[in-house]
Every structure is written in C-alpha cells, then in structure tokens.
Design a protein around this motif. Sequence first.
Motif, PDB file in Angstrom:
ATOM      1  N   UNK A 121       1.020  -1.268   0.170  1.00  0.00           N
ATOM      2  CA  UNK A 121      -0.014   0.080  -0.071  1.00  0.00           C
ATOM      3  C   UNK A 121       0.860   1.321  -0.122  1.00  0.00           C
ATOM      4  N   UNK A 122       1.933   1.222   0.717  1.00  0.00           N
ATOM      5  CA  UNK A 122       2.769   2.331   0.653  1.00  0.00           C
ATOM      6  C   UNK A 122       3.527   2.557  -0.367  1.00  0.00           C
ATOM      7  N   UNK A 123       3.992   1.537  -1.101  1.00  0.00           N
ATOM      8  CA  UNK A 123       4.909   1.666  -2.267  1.00  0.00           C
ATOM      9  C   UNK A 123       4.112   1.747  -3.622  1.00  0.00           C
ATOM     10  N   UNK A 124       2.886   1.386  -3.554  1.00  0.00           N
ATOM     11  CA  UNK A 124       1.911   1.568  -4.833  1.00  0.00           C
ATOM     12  C   UNK A 124       1.923  -0.013  -5.561  1.00  0.00           C
ATOM     13  N   UNK A 125       2.368  -0.725  -4.898  1.00  0.00           N
ATOM     14  CA  UNK A 125       2.277  -2.449  -5.418  1.00  0.00           C
ATOM     15  C   UNK A 125       1.150  -3.022  -5.111  1.00  0.00           C
ATOM     16  N   UNK A 126       0.956  -4.169  -5.482  1.00  0.00           N
ATOM     17  CA  UNK A 126       0.022  -5.226  -4.949  1.00  0.00           C
ATOM     18  C   UNK A 126       0.948  -6.079  -3.923  1.00  0.00           C
ATOM     19  N   UNK A 127       0.070  -6.914  -2.861  1.00  0.00           N
ATOM     20  CA  UNK A 127       0.864  -7.493  -2.088  1.00  0.00           C
ATOM     21  C   UNK A 127       1.583  -8.623  -2.495  1.00  0.00           C
ATOM     22  N   UNK A 128       1.178  -9.362  -3.558  1.00  0.00           N
ATOM     23  CA  UNK A 128       1.603 -10.262  -4.674  1.00  0.00           C
ATOM     24  C   UNK A 128       2.827  -9.808  -4.903  1.00  0.00           C
ATOM     25  N   UNK A 129       3.076  -8.539  -5.459  1.00  0.00           N
ATOM     26  CA  UNK A 129       4.322  -8.166  -6.310  1.00  0.00           C
ATOM     27  C   UNK A 129       5.268  -7.960  -5.076  1.00  0.00           C
ATOM     28  N   UNK A 130       4.873  -7.796  -4.020  1.00  0.00           N
ATOM     29  CA  UNK A 130       5.926  -7.393  -2.788  1.00  0.00           C
ATOM     30  C   UNK A 130       6.577  -8.899  -2.500  1.00  0.00           C
ATOM     31  N   UNK A 131       5.494  -9.842  -2.342  1.00  0.00           N
ATOM     32  CA  UNK A 131       5.961 -11.197  -2.229  1.00  0.00           C
ATOM     33  C   UNK A 131       6.773 -11.633  -3.227  1.00  0.00           C
ATOM     34  N   UNK A 132       6.478 -11.471  -4.383  1.00  0.00           N
ATOM     35  CA  UNK A 132       7.558 -12.015  -5.318  1.00  0.00           C
ATOM     36  C   UNK A 132       8.978 -11.298  -5.163  1.00  0.00           C
ATOM     37  N   UNK A 133       8.979  -9.924  -4.949  1.00  0.00           N
ATOM     38  CA  UNK A 133      10.129  -9.235  -4.884  1.00  0.00           C
ATOM     39  C   UNK A 133      11.147  -9.744  -3.743  1.00  0.00           C
ATOM     40  N   UNK A 134      10.221 -10.165  -2.620  1.00  0.00           N
ATOM     41  CA  UNK A 134      11.126 -10.704  -1.485  1.00  0.00           C
ATOM     42  C   UNK A 134      11.678 -12.179  -1.823  1.00  0.00           C
ATOM     43  N   UNK A 135      10.786 -12.938  -2.425  1.00  0.00           N
ATOM     44  CA  UNK A 135      11.267 -14.077  -2.931  1.00  0.00           C
ATOM     45  C   UNK A 135      12.385 -14.091  -3.703  1.00  0.00           C
ATOM     46  N   UNK A 136      12.392 -13.121  -4.667  1.00  0.00           N
ATOM     47  CA  UNK A 136      13.632 -13.005  -5.602  1.00  0.00           C
ATOM     48  C   UNK A 136      14.847 -12.505  -4.771  1.00  0.00           C
ATOM     49  N   UNK A 137      14.663 -11.630  -3.881  1.00  0.00           N
ATOM     50  CA  UNK A 137      15.826 -11.304  -3.168  1.00  0.00           C
ATOM     51  C   UNK A 137      16.546 -12.312  -2.246  1.00  0.00           C
ATOM     52  N   UNK A 138      15.512 -13.323  -1.768  1.00  0.00           N
ATOM     53  CA  UNK A 138      15.892 -14.283  -1.083  1.00  0.00           C
ATOM     54  C   UNK A 138      16.734 -15.347  -2.151  1.00  0.00           C
ATOM     55  N   UNK A 139      16.218 -15.522  -3.289  1.00  0.00           N
ATOM     56  CA  UNK A 139      16.955 -16.362  -4.287  1.00  0.00           C
ATOM     57  C   UNK A 139      18.234 -15.639  -4.742  1.00  0.00           C
ATOM     58  N   UNK A 140      18.279 -14.386  -4.652  1.00  0.00           N
ATOM     59  CA  UNK A 140      19.580 -13.535  -5.393  1.00  0.00           C
ATOM     60  C   UNK A 140      20.549 -13.821  -4.236  1.00  0.00           C
ATOM     61  N   UNK A 141      20.377 -13.644  -2.871  1.00  0.00           N
ATOM     62  CA  UNK A 141      21.356 -13.665  -1.884  1.00  0.00           C
ATOM     63  C   UNK A 141      21.468 -15.060  -1.418  1.00  0.00           C
ATOM     64  N   UNK A 142      20.568 -16.110  -1.447  1.00  0.00           N
ATOM     65  CA  UNK A 142      20.522 -17.261  -0.761  1.00  0.00           C
ATOM     66  C   UNK A 142      20.438 -17.211   0.535  1.00  0.00           C
TER      67      UNK A 142
END
Length: 314
Positions: free
Chosen positions: A24-45
């Motif tokens: 809500x703060x960033x103008x995304x959907x909750x699903x988009x935030x979840x996907x970004x966090x999953x990608x960050x976890x994958x990128x950093x291990x």
Amino acid sequence: MVNPVHLRTLLEVIRLGSFAAAANRLGYTASAVSQQMAALEQDTGIRLFERTARSVRPTEAAAVMAGHATIVLADIDRLLESAGSADHARQELRVSLYPSLARTVLPRLLRSPGWLAHDIALRLSVRDPSPAIQAMRRGEETDVTLVYWVGERGLSWPRSLEPVRIGEDPMRFVVPSAWRLHGQGAVAADQLVGRPWILHHPGSSDAAVVDAFLDEHRLQPRAVARCDDFAVTLDIVATGYAASLIPEIALGDLPAGVEVLDVPELRLSREVFALVAPTAPAETAALFLRHAEEVLDDLGFDSRLSRERPDGGR
C-alpha cells in the motif's frame, strides 16, 4: 546481483510489519511485494522471512540485511544526485494534462522555438482530469494541471489551486457521411433523435454531463458503443456505425466518411482551465500557460488567460 528496488521494499516490509502494508505504501500489490522478497531471497541465498498461513515474520538475517541496505541505498541516492546535478540546474515544471489536449497542443508546444529557448524541463503526466484531481487530493505534487469544465457542471478541485481559464473547446456533433445529413446547412435536433451513438464510459470526466445533455434535449440516443478514445471513436463513426460528440480540439484531420454537423439548438462546450498549485514556480508556470495559449490561438480556438473560478470549484 541484488536489485536496489528489492532492498527498498525490504526496508518498508520490516518498517511496516507486513507485505500488504508495504504494498500500500509503495503502490504495489501484496503479491508483487511477495515476489520481490522471494527474488531477493533467491539472489542472496538467505532466508529473510518465516512464513505461516497467516503471517510473515522477518528473520534475524533480514534485520541485518536491512541495516546494510540503508547505507547502500543512501550511497546510491547520493550517486544519482551527483550525476544529475547538471540537469537539476534547469528550471523544472510538473504538468498534468488530458489526452486530447496533449495530443494536439503538446507536440506543437514542445517544437516551438520560443518555448525551447527557455530551456525548461517538463515532467509530464497525461491522464483524464478526474484521476488527475484525485491524485492532487492525495498529495501528488503537480505544478500545473489542465482540466475542463463542461456546460454548467463539472469537476471540483481544492480551493488552494488557482484556476486560470485557458479557453473554450466546443463539442461537435460528428456523424457518418452515409447518413446524408450534411450539405443541408444547419441541421434540426429532431433529425438526430433515436440515432445510434458512441458515448463515454461511465465514470470518465464528462460522461455524466454528455449523457444528461442528450437526455435533456430528448435525443433518445441508443448507446451502441462506449469509447473514451476520440481517435478510435472517429474511426468507428467513419464506418457508418454511429454518431458521437467530440471536442473540437480532438477532431484533427477527419477520416473519410465523417461529417461535422451544425446543430444550432444544441450547444455544449468544454471550458479549459489550468489549475496552478500554490507551490508552483510562478514565472515558469506563466511561461508554459502563455505558450499553450499561443498554440491554441494558432489552432483557431477562443483562448484567453484569465483568473476565473466556476461556481463548482472547491
């Protein structure tokens, strides 16, 4: 490589405590935030969140990463600020205007030698007046917002905005040439009764006003199509399918098969206003409005700058 956008999202998730609040703060959907966090976890291990059916909770590793991310993002911001310092030296004006005006006026203004000589950086947003005003009410920063007032009714806007009348844009009746109503000089309103029409989608800035205008004059329109794109509407009219009301500024070069009627009994116009924010750079805003007026004059429109507030402005 870690995406800085994902780091900024991580900071908001941790600060606000949930994916939904960060979205809500960033103008995304909750699903988009979840996907970004999953990608960050994958990128950093690194596992950054403990996920359950009802909640997500940042791990200790996420808190550590967030601390470092604050430093990294601050460095990135300073780098961008330094790289863009030359551009920031230019005057800047944030302008919002609606599509039919943008399509006609904006290209001419941007190519004008007089305008180019000022070396002003425009930050443009092209959208319908209704969402433009809603954005201003939400606090979006815009210096000049171009809107229209239709008939005796129209949009309302905050009193903190100074309305400057730009000019008048008459609405024109456009009909298929196949109807053979042209070539007769003025056309009586009753010749349009019961005809098929292309109208605006409900909710657009002048849809209710145009619908009420047609009903008031008992034209009994049959709405066979809804379209908010005037260029597309004109192409449909050219096929012989239906008639429509189009602002004169949007007519441009009429496609073959379209005629503009003179119906003296039926007059409707858009009054074009610029809403100037109290924080706008006054001289830069005035320059933009003066050049916009010159373009409208060249196009043959009744344009004159004046300070006016319609009764509904608030």
